[in-house]
Design a protein around this motif. Sequence first.
Motif, short mmCIF file in Angstrom:
data_model
loop_
_atom_site.label_atom_id
_atom_site.label_comp_id
_atom_site.label_asym_id
_atom_site.label_seq_id
_atom_site.Cartn_x
_atom_site.Cartn_y
_atom_site.Cartn_z
N GLY A 79 27.74 12.05 29.17
CA GLY A 79 26.76 11.89 28.11
C GLY A 79 27.23 12.56 26.82
N GLU A 80 26.35 12.59 25.84
CA GLU A 80 26.69 13.18 24.56
C GLU A 80 26.49 14.69 24.58
OE1 GLU A 80 24.94 11.28 21.17
OE2 GLU A 80 25.70 9.31 21.73
N ILE A 81 27.24 15.38 23.74
CA ILE A 81 27.08 16.83 23.61
C ILE A 81 25.78 17.07 22.85
CG2 ILE A 81 28.04 18.95 22.63
CD1 ILE A 81 30.81 17.59 22.77
N PRO A 82 24.87 17.86 23.39
CA PRO A 82 23.60 18.11 22.68
C PRO A 82 23.84 18.84 21.35
CG PRO A 82 23.50 18.89 24.96
CD PRO A 82 24.92 18.52 24.69
N GLU A 83 23.19 18.38 20.31
CA GLU A 83 23.31 19.02 19.00
C GLU A 83 22.84 20.47 19.03
OE1 GLU A 83 21.77 16.93 15.66
OE2 GLU A 83 22.61 15.02 16.31
N GLU A 84 21.93 20.78 19.96
CA GLU A 84 21.39 22.13 20.07
C GLU A 84 22.44 23.17 20.44
OE1 GLU A 84 18.24 19.19 20.31
OE2 GLU A 84 20.06 19.41 21.52
N ASN A 129 37.99 18.50 29.88
CA ASN A 129 38.12 17.86 31.19
C ASN A 129 36.79 17.42 31.78
OD1 ASN A 129 41.08 18.05 31.81
ND2 ASN A 129 40.62 20.20 31.38
N ASN A 130 35.99 16.77 30.98
CA ASN A 130 34.73 16.20 31.43
C ASN A 130 34.69 14.73 31.04
OD1 ASN A 130 32.96 18.36 32.66
ND2 ASN A 130 33.51 19.40 30.76
N PHE A 131 33.53 14.14 31.04
CA PHE A 131 33.36 12.74 30.67
C PHE A 131 32.40 12.61 29.50
CE2 PHE A 131 34.35 12.96 35.21
CZ PHE A 131 35.50 12.19 35.25
N LEU A 132 32.46 13.56 28.58
CA LEU A 132 31.54 13.58 27.44
C LEU A 132 31.88 12.46 26.47
CD1 LEU A 132 31.51 17.44 26.95
CD2 LEU A 132 29.71 16.04 27.96
N LEU A 135 35.17 11.53 23.72
CA LEU A 135 34.48 11.68 22.44
C LEU A 135 35.04 10.67 21.44
CD1 LEU A 135 34.50 15.57 22.26
CD2 LEU A 135 32.61 14.10 22.94
N ASN A 136 34.17 10.20 20.54
CA ASN A 136 34.61 9.23 19.54
C ASN A 136 34.04 9.60 18.18
OD1 ASN A 136 31.93 8.27 19.52
ND2 ASN A 136 32.39 6.83 21.14
N GLY A 137 34.42 8.86 17.18
CA GLY A 137 33.96 9.11 15.82
C GLY A 137 34.89 10.06 15.09
#
Length: 173
Positions: A19-24, A38-41, A65-67
């Motif tokens: 999933g996405e990294i939380p902005e928090e 080494n995750n699937f973020l 990660l992208n962008g």
Amino acid sequence: QNFFMSMSGIDLSANMLSGEIPEEMGNLSHIKSLNLSNNFLTGPIPATFANMSEIESLDLSKNRLNGLIPWQLTRLSSLEVFSVAYNNLSGCLPDSGQFGSFDTDCYRGNNNLRSCTSSSGHVAWNGTAGSVSDDSDPILYVVTAVSFVLAFLVTITFVFCHSFGQRVILKLW
């Protein structure tokens, strides 16, 4: 809340996180080290990471990660170790602040990242971070052409001069 204020580092590497990294996570302003490698973020790097004013080490390598790399991260004056290697990031490499001192290895494996410099109002191409070779190198073209010709000649020689090659050709016809 005092617990989070006393933590100096978080290592969540190799935990199969997705999933996405939380902005928090950017609210962890007193953190010195964050390792999410080494995750699937997926998704972008949160610009809120610029709020981690005391961070010294940030490892986001080997994810999905992208962008763009957020320009806000260039404000992190205490950042000494940074890696976003082997993601799907794109755009220009930051070159101000601490980012001017990072080696290109920290960006390796992001084929759409490139070094951009601003001169006379336009963006100049300086190559791709993490690429093995520079595609505009004339020696690369010569070596590739010579290799192709040699491989072709060896194949033709094998097919017409070696008995096994001749048998294969006769069977195909």
